[in-house]
Design an enzyme around this catalytic site. Sequence first.
Site, PDB file in Angstrom:
ATOM      1  N   LYS A   1       0.998  -1.306   0.251  1.00 25.45           N
ATOM      2  CA  LYS A   1      -0.224   0.351   0.175  1.00 25.45           C
ATOM      3  C   LYS A   1       1.134   1.322  -0.124  1.00 25.45           C
ATOM      4  CE  LYS A   1      -0.124  -0.285   4.992  1.00 25.45           C
ATOM      5  NZ  LYS A   1      -1.415  -0.959   6.222  1.00 25.45           N
TER       6      LYS A   1
ATOM      7  N   ARG B   1     -11.355   0.904  14.242  1.00 21.45           N
ATOM      8  CA  ARG B   1     -11.163   1.451  13.112  1.00 21.45           C
ATOM      9  C   ARG B   1     -11.742   0.636  12.392  1.00 21.45           C
ATOM     10  NH1 ARG B   1      -4.722   1.231  11.148  1.00 21.45           N
ATOM     11  NH2 ARG B   1      -5.269  -0.629  10.709  1.00 21.45           N
TER      12      ARG B   1
ATOM     13  N   TYR C   1      15.068  30.145   6.956  1.00 23.86           N
ATOM     14  CA  TYR C   1      13.521  31.044   7.547  1.00 23.86           C
ATOM     15  C   TYR C   1      13.856  31.473   8.985  1.00 23.86           C
ATOM     16  CZ  TYR C   1      11.317  30.170   2.599  1.00 23.86           C
ATOM     17  OH  TYR C   1      11.321  30.127   1.558  1.00 23.86           O
TER      18      TYR C   1
HETATM   19  C1  LIG Z   1      -0.237  -1.898   6.500  1.00 25.81           C
HETATM   20  C2  LIG Z   1      -0.951  -3.122   7.159  1.00 25.81           C
HETATM   21  C3  LIG Z   1      -0.768  -4.132   7.451  1.00 25.81           C
HETATM   22  C4  LIG Z   1       0.947  -4.574   7.692  1.00 25.81           C
HETATM   23  O1  LIG Z   1       1.522  -3.316   8.824  1.00 25.81           O
HETATM   24  P1  LIG Z   1       2.983  -3.720   8.650  1.00 25.81           P
HETATM   25  O2  LIG Z   1       2.886  -2.355  10.434  1.00 25.81           O
HETATM   26  O3  LIG Z   1       3.818  -2.391   8.058  1.00 25.81           O
HETATM   27  O4  LIG Z   1       3.596  -4.948   8.482  1.00 25.81           O
HETATM   28  C5  LIG Z   1      -0.877  -5.325   7.652  1.00 25.81           C
HETATM   29  N1  LIG Z   1      -2.808  -4.925   8.125  1.00 25.81           N
HETATM   30  C6  LIG Z   1      -3.345  -4.658   8.130  1.00 25.81           C
HETATM   31  C7  LIG Z   1      -4.759  -4.070   7.519  1.00 25.81           C
HETATM   32  C8  LIG Z   1      -2.508  -3.265   6.877  1.00 25.81           C
HETATM   33  O5  LIG Z   1      -3.338  -1.997   7.660  1.00 25.81           O
END
Ligand SMILES: *Cc1c(COP(=O)(O)O)cnc(C)c1O
Length: 364
Positions: free
Chosen positions: A38, A134, A257
């Site tokens: 992702k 969630r 800045y």
């Molecule tokens: C992002 C995610 C993962 C991977 O998690 P990591 O901590 O990056 O290994 C696995 N499962 C779900 C549902 C996620 O949202």
Amino acid sequence: MSGPAAGQGVLTVDLDAIVANWRDLSARHGAPCAGVVKADGYGLGAAPVARALLAAGCRTFFVAHLTEGLALRAALGAGPAIIVLNGFPPGADEAAGLWPVLNSLGDVEAHAAAGRADGQARPALLHLDTGMSRLGLDAAEQAALAEDRGRLAGLDLRFVMTHLACADEPAHPLNALQAQRFTAAAAAIAPGVPRSFANSSGLFLGKDFRSDLARPGCALYGINPTPAAANPMRQVATVEVPVLQVREIGAGDTVGYGAGYTATRNVRVATVAAGYADGYLRSLSGRSLALFQDRAVPLMGRVSMDLTTFDASDFPDLQPGCRLMLVGGAGNTPDDIAARCGTIGYEVLTSLGSRYQRHYLGGV
Ligand SMILES: *Cc1c(COP(=O)(O)O)cnc(C)c1O
């Protein structure tokens, strides 16, 4: 491959290290893991990462959004499973063969109805919330489904899954509680359906967290899945940025800045071509470093949008056209950088953005 345009930084991604990390995690788990790609492969490029993992034997990929899934299908072709964590309405995957994660009873009903309507059970994953509050079916929805499993007719459940809230804190009591809840709910709702449980850190929590399909993301990309101990993963990403100018300033002169740095003697200021728009977080202002020939060059003043300034006083060889390692190297991993500014390595990687030239090592 052609070199970077003048003034452009280079993000180098070691695909062989990602594959080695995937093999290591799969061996620890005792079964091939999925690859979570992702957010454009945590900022490193979903398509090249997934192609390298596919060639190594990974057959299941997770993305968050439907658009990410469609792009990944185009990149990988037919064959591997591509699962969309945030789900999508029935048919929205335009025959790309993506599997939605069903995150509510409403999702279950919509996809089950579509499956019954066309007489073809719909492949999908069922997400049970066991402590994140969630996404995923909540306790009441789980009870309703356990009561009437007929509501699943029309679905071809490939996995039942849950997600750990505190896997990076092995002693946290929620871990064991989630394992118990998941075991009980999966047995009541989806007996015999393969299970998907651990993320990266969950892979290190022991046998109660094993499942048919682990879902590591961050550890593939070199983030430490065991923050309290040494990082068992190989490093994957480096960012090198060109020095655009070096100038000498004297006592009383200020840099950047807000006049965030004031010289108290003659110092040399090296300005590099990357800033917070390139994921070099502004909260690193005054508290970071980059590497030059493996030595730490302190950041001076504030990080700007496209430029950052470093104190080159101790580095006479550091001249315009040289490159500084902004991310990567000893003491300068994404996790190290995150620790300097109160965030996590995930955010450092996923913030990198699209302005760097990407250079891939190894892979296919
Ligand atoms: C992002 C995610 C993962 C991977 O998690 P990591 O901590 O990056 O290994 C696995 N499962 C779900 C549902 C996620 O949202």
